[in-house]
Scaffold this motif. Structure first.
Motif, PDB file in Angstrom:
ATOM      1  N   PRO A 158     -50.835  66.387 -26.440  1.00 34.84           N
ATOM      2  CA  PRO A 158     -50.385  65.718 -27.670  1.00 34.84           C
ATOM      3  C   PRO A 158     -48.885  65.936 -27.873  1.00 34.84           C
ATOM      4  N   VAL A 159     -48.188  64.909 -28.340  1.00 35.54           N
ATOM      5  CA  VAL A 159     -46.746  64.999 -28.575  1.00 35.54           C
ATOM      6  C   VAL A 159     -46.451  64.636 -30.022  1.00 35.54           C
ATOM      7  N   TYR A 160     -45.668  65.477 -30.676  1.00 34.61           N
ATOM      8  CA  TYR A 160     -45.196  65.199 -32.035  1.00 34.61           C
ATOM      9  C   TYR A 160     -43.763  64.677 -31.923  1.00 34.61           C
ATOM     10  N   ILE A 161     -43.554  63.433 -32.278  1.00 31.28           N
ATOM     11  CA  ILE A 161     -42.242  62.793 -32.187  1.00 31.28           C
ATOM     12  C   ILE A 161     -41.580  62.880 -33.556  1.00 31.28           C
ATOM     13  N   SER A 162     -40.538  63.671 -33.641  1.00 33.33           N
ATOM     14  CA  SER A 162     -39.841  63.848 -34.922  1.00 33.33           C
ATOM     15  C   SER A 162     -38.549  63.033 -34.920  1.00 33.33           C
ATOM     16  N   GLY A 163     -38.099  62.678 -36.084  1.00 34.38           N
ATOM     17  CA  GLY A 163     -36.868  61.895 -36.204  1.00 34.38           C
ATOM     18  C   GLY A 163     -36.833  61.142 -37.512  1.00 34.38           C
ATOM     19  N   GLY A 168     -36.458  54.914 -34.086  1.00 34.02           N
ATOM     20  CA  GLY A 168     -37.121  54.372 -32.906  1.00 34.02           C
ATOM     21  C   GLY A 168     -38.267  55.215 -32.388  1.00 34.02           C
ATOM     22  N   LYS A 169     -38.981  55.899 -33.291  1.00 31.39           N
ATOM     23  CA  LYS A 169     -40.063  56.803 -32.863  1.00 31.39           C
ATOM     24  C   LYS A 169     -41.233  56.035 -32.229  1.00 31.39           C
ATOM     25  N   GLU A 170     -41.582  54.870 -32.788  1.00 24.43           N
ATOM     26  CA  GLU A 170     -42.688  54.105 -32.198  1.00 24.43           C
ATOM     27  C   GLU A 170     -42.328  53.602 -30.806  1.00 24.43           C
ATOM     28  N   LEU A 171     -41.090  53.193 -30.615  1.00 28.59           N
ATOM     29  CA  LEU A 171     -40.650  52.744 -29.293  1.00 28.59           C
ATOM     30  C   LEU A 171     -40.767  53.882 -28.285  1.00 28.59           C
ATOM     31  N   ALA A 274     -46.056  60.842 -35.218  1.00 28.94           N
ATOM     32  CA  ALA A 274     -44.666  60.869 -35.673  1.00 28.94           C
ATOM     33  C   ALA A 274     -44.624  60.876 -37.193  1.00 28.94           C
ATOM     34  N   THR A 275     -43.525  61.357 -37.711  1.00 30.47           N
ATOM     35  CA  THR A 275     -43.242  61.267 -39.146  1.00 30.47           C
ATOM     36  C   THR A 275     -41.763  61.503 -39.360  1.00 30.47           C
ATOM     37  N   LEU A 296     -51.485  69.049 -33.111  1.00 29.13           N
ATOM     38  CA  LEU A 296     -50.653  67.863 -32.856  1.00 29.13           C
ATOM     39  C   LEU A 296     -49.303  68.232 -32.252  1.00 29.13           C
ATOM     40  N   ASN A 297     -48.772  69.390 -32.651  1.00 21.32           N
ATOM     41  CA  ASN A 297     -47.426  69.782 -32.246  1.00 21.32           C
ATOM     42  C   ASN A 297     -47.461  70.663 -30.998  1.00 21.32           C
ATOM     43  N   VAL A 298     -48.210  70.231 -29.975  1.00 26.68           N
ATOM     44  CA  VAL A 298     -48.217  70.966 -28.707  1.00 26.68           C
ATOM     45  C   VAL A 298     -46.829  70.879 -28.085  1.00 26.68           C
ATOM     46  N   ILE A 299     -46.279  69.683 -28.067  1.00 20.65           N
ATOM     47  CA  ILE A 299     -44.909  69.467 -27.582  1.00 20.65           C
ATOM     48  C   ILE A 299     -44.183  68.612 -28.624  1.00 20.65           C
ATOM     49  N   GLU A 300     -42.999  69.046 -29.026  1.00 30.36           N
ATOM     50  CA  GLU A 300     -42.207  68.259 -29.978  1.00 30.36           C
ATOM     51  C   GLU A 300     -41.088  67.535 -29.242  1.00 30.36           C
ATOM     52  N   LEU A 301     -40.931  66.268 -29.549  1.00 28.44           N
ATOM     53  CA  LEU A 301     -39.866  65.447 -28.970  1.00 28.44           C
ATOM     54  C   LEU A 301     -39.039  64.891 -30.113  1.00 28.44           C
ATOM     55  N   ARG A 302     -37.780  65.249 -30.150  1.00 27.85           N
ATOM     56  CA  ARG A 302     -36.925  64.810 -31.253  1.00 27.85           C
ATOM     57  C   ARG A 302     -36.116  63.589 -30.834  1.00 27.85           C
ATOM     58  N   VAL A 303     -36.170  62.548 -31.667  1.00 26.37           N
ATOM     59  CA  VAL A 303     -35.390  61.330 -31.430  1.00 26.37           C
ATOM     60  C   VAL A 303     -34.081  61.460 -32.212  1.00 26.37           C
TER      61      VAL A 303
END
Length: 445
Positions: A158-163, A168-171, A274-275, A296-303
């Motif tokens: 699972p990846v938590y996309i922060s930004g 452009g988190k959905e992209l 994402a949020t 959910l926050n196993v890996i965080e990816l920051r945009v």
């Protein structure tokens, strides 16, 4: 044609035999090791397309092997086999580089799915991934982001996309899906803040005909629709606490029960979320469950925000203006130097989405396809103190002036939260009732 090869690492003979038989029926050659030492010896002698390792081994742990393979054979997918209920161990394995995990007793259907996915990863390795034309910009933050997307696409974690909103988190979520082994399966995005709370369970898990008033037929839920693919939970922080509990169970059990249904249905779904909010702060404020955050926050990816990559603005603007001219570059409007400087000094609270909206407005207003600074309709922040001194003489009615300021701030908050009134009210420190009153008073629809 050379058969693909798997390395099985487990100290229990019956587990090794079960895995060997199952993978053999899938036309894979297998090699077996009873401990970390034997596994390393096999890895030194032969190439492998996949490794399955138990967590507990006589001379170490599966985690040691995951880290060893990640350093020396980074292209090889490794799956961890853990005891039932050891989800914390599985999460740590994913963080260490394992692409997925299985729990004992091993479900053979789940094992076959995992192996198939791993072999798809291997088939994709070595192929050059083209730079996606939708993820624009060549600044250092964007080059880093592309590399991270490519790496995360190989995992099932699972990846938590922060930004920030509009960054452009959905992209980014789509690219993780499209560059991974689930690319041929569905990508299902859902805005958690847009679903009424009373319909959430039905939307996520589906319902049976007659299970509640209005359920006139069976309906598939979002989890079932994403089966085999990726479910993207946008604005996940907006989920009410009651729904967070049900989502946590679905993620842990990899199964869902439809509203009105009697049995759970197994689903194979990768979760991306994402949020624009600070999820850790939401946990601290007890608005988001800590156990769900951990899953959910196993890996965080920051945009990165647009203001963190200002060197990309010229390229972004040029491509957006070309798009606005229906793709005809010859007739596209151009930014004058003063307009470009104005954009580069602007803070962009709405990020890429705000830039696109701003250029669309300027494109409509400009003369002779030349966009100047005045066409952008941006306040001159550099002379704000002078504006403050002269504005007093320009005020005819204090109430109108204050209402105008209030309207601008509310619209800005709404734009930054995709017109989610509840989120905008929280950002402005207002109750929802107070927000609703102001929207009505100011005529904001």
């Amino acid at each position: 044609m050379t058969r693909q090869r798997a390395l099985i690492v487990d100290d229990e003979p019956d587990i090794r035999e079960l895995l060997e038989i199952t993978l053999g029926r899938m036309k894979l050659d297998t090699r077996c090791a009873r401990n970390v030492k034997e596994a390393r010896e096999w890895l030194a002698k032969e190439p492998f397309d996949l490794c399955l390792t138990d967590m507990r081994l006589p001379d170490g742990t599966g985690m040691d092997l995951v880290q060893y393979i990640a350093q020396r054979h980074p292209q090889m997918p490794v799956a961890m086999i853990t005891a039932y209920g050891s989800l914390d161990t599985a999460i740590n394995a994913l963080k260490s580089g394992a692409f997925d995990f299985l729990t004992k007793p091993v479900d053979l259907g789940r094992l076959r799915e995992l192996v198939t996915t791993a072999l798809r990863i291997q088939a994709a390795d070595g192929k050059e991934v083209p730079v996606d034309s939708r993820l624009l910009g060549d600044s250092p933050p964007m080059r880093t982001l592309r590399k991270q997307i490519q790496k995360l696409a190989r995992s099932q974690a699972p990846v938590y996309i922060s930004g920030e909103s509009g960054s452009g988190k959905e992209l980014v979520a789509r690219l993780i899906h499209e560059q991974g082994p689930r690319a041929e399966q569905p990508f299902v995005p859902v805005n958690c803040g847009a679903i009424p709370s009373e319909l959430m369970e039905s939307e996520f898990f589906g319902h049976k005909k007659g299970s509640f008033t209005g359920a006139v037929e069976d309906k598939q839920g979002l989890f079932q629709a994403a089966n085999g693919g990726t479910l993207f939970l946008d604005e996940v922080a907006d989920l009410p606490l009651a729904m967070q509990v049900k989502l946590l169970r679905a993620i842990q059990e990899k199964a869902v029960r439809t509203v009105g249904g009697q049995h759970e249905v197994v689903v194979d779904v990768r979760i991306l979320c994402a949020t624009h909010k600070d999820l850790a702060a939401e946990v601290a404020a007890e608005r988001f469950r800590q156990d769900l955050f951990y899953r959910l926050n196993v890996i965080e990816l920051r945009v990165p925000a647009l203001r963190e990559r200002r060197e990309d603005i010229a390229e972004l603007a040029g491509i957006m203006l070309k798009r606005l001219s229906n793709g005809d570059g010859a007739n596209a409007a151009t930014l004058q130097p003063d307009a470009l400087e104005k954009l580069k000094s602007y803070r962009f609270p709405g990020n890429v989405r705000e830039l696109e909206n701003m250029l669309e407005r300027a494109y409509t207003l400009c003369e002779n396809d030349q966009i100047t600074a005045s066409d952008l309709r941006l306040a001159d922040t550099s002379s704000s103190s002078e504006q403050g001194e002269t504005s007093l003489a320009q005020i005819d009615n204090l109430e109108d002036y204050l209402e105008d300021i209030e309207r601008k701030l509310i619209v800005q908050a709404l734009e930054e939260t995709r017109w989610n009134r509840t989120a905008a009210a929280q950002r402005l420190g207002l109750s929802f009732r107070s927000m609703r009153y102001r929207l009505k008073k100011l005529g904001i629809d």
